[in-house]
Design a protein around this motif. Structure first.
Motif, PDB file in Angstrom:
ATOM      1  N   ASP A  23     -11.601   9.344   6.968  1.00  0.00           N
ATOM      2  CA  ASP A  23      -9.872   8.076   6.842  1.00  0.00           C
ATOM      3  C   ASP A  23     -10.100   8.036   9.237  1.00  0.00           C
ATOM      4  O   ASP A  23     -10.801   7.241   9.328  1.00  0.00           O
ATOM      5  CB  ASP A  23      -9.851   8.064   6.838  1.00  0.00           C
ATOM      6  N   ALA A  24      -9.969   9.102   9.552  1.00  0.00           N
ATOM      7  CA  ALA A  24      -9.586   9.354  10.381  1.00  0.00           C
ATOM      8  C   ALA A  24     -10.738   9.952  11.560  1.00  0.00           C
ATOM      9  O   ALA A  24     -10.437   8.634  12.197  1.00  0.00           O
ATOM     10  CB  ALA A  24      -9.078  10.414  10.485  1.00  0.00           C
ATOM     11  N   ASN A  26     -13.254   7.574  10.391  1.00  0.00           N
ATOM     12  CA  ASN A  26     -13.733   6.144   9.978  1.00  0.00           C
ATOM     13  C   ASN A  26     -12.906   5.113  11.267  1.00  0.00           C
ATOM     14  O   ASN A  26     -13.109   4.153  11.316  1.00  0.00           O
ATOM     15  CB  ASN A  26     -13.722   5.356   8.835  1.00  0.00           C
ATOM     16  N   SER A  27     -11.403   5.750  11.999  1.00  0.00           N
ATOM     17  CA  SER A  27     -10.899   4.963  12.687  1.00  0.00           C
ATOM     18  C   SER A  27     -11.584   4.847  14.602  1.00  0.00           C
ATOM     19  O   SER A  27     -11.277   4.271  15.043  1.00  0.00           O
ATOM     20  CB  SER A  27      -9.424   5.371  13.058  1.00  0.00           C
ATOM     21  N   ASP A  29     -11.113   7.110  16.541  1.00  0.00           N
ATOM     22  CA  ASP A  29      -9.779   7.037  17.373  1.00  0.00           C
ATOM     23  C   ASP A  29      -9.665   9.108  17.669  1.00  0.00           C
ATOM     24  O   ASP A  29      -8.933   9.550  17.118  1.00  0.00           O
ATOM     25  CB  ASP A  29      -8.748   6.961  16.650  1.00  0.00           C
ATOM     26  N   ARG A  32      -6.800  10.580  17.088  1.00  0.00           N
ATOM     27  CA  ARG A  32      -6.505  11.113  16.164  1.00  0.00           C
ATOM     28  C   ARG A  32      -7.311  11.580  15.419  1.00  0.00           C
ATOM     29  O   ARG A  32      -6.339  12.723  14.736  1.00  0.00           O
ATOM     30  CB  ARG A  32      -6.026   9.874  15.168  1.00  0.00           C
ATOM     31  N   GLU A 139     -14.506  -2.612   9.074  1.00  0.00           N
ATOM     32  CA  GLU A 139     -14.806  -1.228   9.829  1.00  0.00           C
ATOM     33  C   GLU A 139     -13.157  -0.560   9.543  1.00  0.00           C
ATOM     34  O   GLU A 139     -12.457  -2.089   9.129  1.00  0.00           O
ATOM     35  CB  GLU A 139     -14.551  -1.480  11.174  1.00  0.00           C
ATOM     36  N   GLY A 140     -12.912   0.356   9.713  1.00  0.00           N
ATOM     37  CA  GLY A 140     -12.344   1.100   9.117  1.00  0.00           C
ATOM     38  C   GLY A 140     -12.057   2.388   8.142  1.00  0.00           C
ATOM     39  O   GLY A 140     -13.242   2.549   7.578  1.00  0.00           O
ATOM     40  N   PRO A 141     -11.158   2.370   7.275  1.00  0.00           N
ATOM     41  CA  PRO A 141     -11.681   3.272   6.472  1.00  0.00           C
ATOM     42  C   PRO A 141     -12.651   2.697   4.717  1.00  0.00           C
ATOM     43  O   PRO A 141     -12.033   1.782   4.489  1.00  0.00           O
ATOM     44  CB  PRO A 141      -9.521   4.060   5.345  1.00  0.00           C
TER      45      PRO A 141
END
Length: 154
Positions: A23-24, A26-27, A29, A32, A139-141
């Motif tokens: 999940d991180a 896929n952010s 960032d 993060r 986009e995202g988790p």
């Protein structure tokens, strides 16, 4: 700083740790992602060797500047004590809209606070047609009900 779940890992907590990492990433960032690692974490990522959070942020910033629409799935392969081995696949395109799928394995070692102190990644990739993509969520988790690597045949 503590980053549960903490070692030693069970099947459940190893899977939770892998999903948190997925999940991180896929952010997309870098700052993060870097917080999950010790301040002096050591990485081998392909042929690049980095140490420390600042170097991790720099590597990931470069990575995601060229790997566009990045989507990643991680799955636990094995675990023991404070170590977890995962396999993964990710897809992305470059700035010319050429698509790629990468596969690999990561070996992780955690400190007592659950921060990753060593990450060793072996990665191979190949071009794919956009129509052959399998990692298709927004986009995202990755959604909880989206198939894992085994179900996707990867």
């Amino acid at each position: 700083m503590s980053r549960p779940p903490l070692p030693p890992f069970t099947d459940e907590t190893a899977a939770q740790k892998a999903r948190m990492a997925e999940d991180a990433w896929n952010s997309r960032d870098p700052a993060r992602v870097a917080l999950a690692y010790t301040p002096d974490s050591r990485w081998r990522n392909r042929a690049e060797f980095v140490t420390g959070r600042d170097a991790i942020v720099a590597l990931l910033t470069r990575k995601w500047a060229r790997e566009l629409d990045y989507r990643l799935v991680k799955q636990v392969w094995a675990h023991a004590g404070n170590r977890i081995a995962v396999r993964f696949a990710y897809e992305y395109h470059d700035d010319s809209n050429n698509w790629f799928r990468a596969y690999g394995n990561e070996n992780w070692q955690f400190d007592a606070d659950g921060l990753m102190e060593i990450r060793i990644a072996s990665i191979n990739e190949h071009p794919i047609d956009q129509a052959d993509r399998r990692l298709l969520w927004p986009e995202g988790p990755r959604p909880v009900d989206y198939p894992d690597l085994t179900a996707l045949g990867l």
